[in-house]
Scaffold this motif. Structure first.
Motif, PDB file in Angstrom:
ATOM      1  N   VAL A  60       0.933  -1.150   0.056  1.00 34.17           N
ATOM      2  CA  VAL A  60      -0.266  -0.473  -0.248  1.00 34.17           C
ATOM      3  C   VAL A  60       0.861   0.527   0.130  1.00 34.17           C
ATOM      4  O   VAL A  60       0.649   2.733  -0.729  1.00 34.17           O
ATOM      5  CB  VAL A  60      -0.783   0.001   1.343  1.00 34.17           C
ATOM      6  N   LEU A  61       1.390   1.092   0.467  1.00 30.95           N
ATOM      7  CA  LEU A  61       2.553   2.371   0.879  1.00 30.95           C
ATOM      8  C   LEU A  61       3.986   2.498  -0.656  1.00 30.95           C
ATOM      9  O   LEU A  61       5.198   3.326  -0.026  1.00 30.95           O
ATOM     10  CB  LEU A  61       3.681   2.424   1.844  1.00 30.95           C
ATOM     11  N   ARG A  62       3.553   1.721  -0.771  1.00 36.68           N
ATOM     12  CA  ARG A  62       5.072   1.061  -2.273  1.00 36.68           C
ATOM     13  C   ARG A  62       6.135   1.082  -1.802  1.00 36.68           C
ATOM     14  O   ARG A  62       6.682   2.283  -2.921  1.00 36.68           O
ATOM     15  CB  ARG A  62       4.652   2.324  -3.153  1.00 36.68           C
ATOM     16  N   VAL A  63       6.510   0.661  -0.625  1.00 38.03           N
ATOM     17  CA  VAL A  63       7.770   0.369  -0.927  1.00 38.03           C
ATOM     18  C   VAL A  63       8.455  -1.011  -0.483  1.00 38.03           C
ATOM     19  O   VAL A  63       7.322  -1.388  -0.174  1.00 38.03           O
ATOM     20  CB  VAL A  63       8.697   1.187   0.888  1.00 38.03           C
ATOM     21  N   GLN A  64       9.577  -0.998  -0.698  1.00 39.44           N
ATOM     22  CA  GLN A  64       9.566  -2.628  -0.498  1.00 39.44           C
ATOM     23  C   GLN A  64       9.780  -2.650   1.276  1.00 39.44           C
ATOM     24  O   GLN A  64       9.870  -2.074   1.757  1.00 39.44           O
ATOM     25  CB  GLN A  64      11.342  -2.736  -0.866  1.00 39.44           C
ATOM     26  N   ILE A  65       9.926  -4.558   1.651  1.00 37.06           N
ATOM     27  CA  ILE A  65       9.970  -4.522   3.022  1.00 37.06           C
ATOM     28  C   ILE A  65      11.678  -4.336   3.892  1.00 37.06           C
ATOM     29  O   ILE A  65      11.537  -3.662   4.992  1.00 37.06           O
ATOM     30  CB  ILE A  65       9.847  -6.088   3.424  1.00 37.06           C
ATOM     31  N   GLY A  66      12.066  -4.517   3.458  1.00 29.02           N
ATOM     32  CA  GLY A  66      13.121  -3.535   4.073  1.00 29.02           C
ATOM     33  C   GLY A  66      13.541  -2.237   3.844  1.00 29.02           C
ATOM     34  O   GLY A  66      14.053  -1.907   5.029  1.00 29.02           O
ATOM     35  N   TYR A  67      12.077  -1.550   3.991  1.00 29.23           N
ATOM     36  CA  TYR A  67      12.187   0.056   3.658  1.00 29.23           C
ATOM     37  C   TYR A  67      12.203  -0.002   5.560  1.00 29.23           C
ATOM     38  O   TYR A  67      12.754   1.025   6.063  1.00 29.23           O
ATOM     39  CB  TYR A  67      10.984   0.577   3.391  1.00 29.23           C
ATOM     40  N   PHE A  68      11.098  -0.504   6.685  1.00 25.05           N
ATOM     41  CA  PHE A  68      11.018  -0.779   7.510  1.00 25.05           C
ATOM     42  C   PHE A  68      11.958  -0.896   8.324  1.00 25.05           C
ATOM     43  O   PHE A  68      11.824  -0.462   9.618  1.00 25.05           O
ATOM     44  CB  PHE A  68       9.439  -1.083   7.641  1.00 25.05           C
TER      45      PHE A  68
END
Length: 131
Positions: free
Chosen positions: A47-55
């Motif tokens: 939904v936020l259009r990022v890769q999981i690694g972003y978090f």
């Protein structure tokens, strides 16, 4: 999560809608009051259009040598505990406790007992004189 949501100009309500949640649940996630499951984290990334690694940016890689040093430092502690007469039973009982707060309380109690034992212990191997 909040940072990326605000970067995109998405409201909590809109994010909640995209995740199939209430905005109150999104608030709890953003405040850290509730944990985010892996499946919800995956949905958030979508939904936020990022890769999981972003978090996880800024966190140490558990596969790095730092993680290996941590593991090797505690492997000897675990081996020593399991070699004690009641060590395996203690480890199994501790791991069977489901509530994190109870586990923490037990660990705190063990630290207190150990600290007190070191203060009054004057026998061999730290045994208290009262034994």
């Amino acid at each position: 999560m909040r940072l990326r949501r605000k970067e995109l100009g998405i409201s909590q309500e809109r994010l909640a809608e995209g995740l199939g949640l209430t905005f109150q649940q999104v608030q709890k996630y953003e405040r850290g009051a509730n944990r985010v499951s892996a499946s919800k984290l995956y949905q958030m990334a979508r939904v936020l259009r990022v890769q999981i690694g972003y978090f996880f940016e800024g966190l140490d890689d558990p596969a790095s040598p730092i993680g290996d040093n941590y593991a090797s430092a505690y492997s000897s502690v675990v081996e020593e505990m399991l070699s004690e007469p009641n060590g395996p039973q203690l480890a199994e009982a501790f791991l069977s406790i489901r509530r994190r707060s109870v586990r923490k309380g037990l660990a705190d109690l063990a630290r207190e007992i150990a600290a007190n034992d070191h203060q009054v212990g004057d026998g061999p191997k730290g045994q208290a004189a009262a034994e």
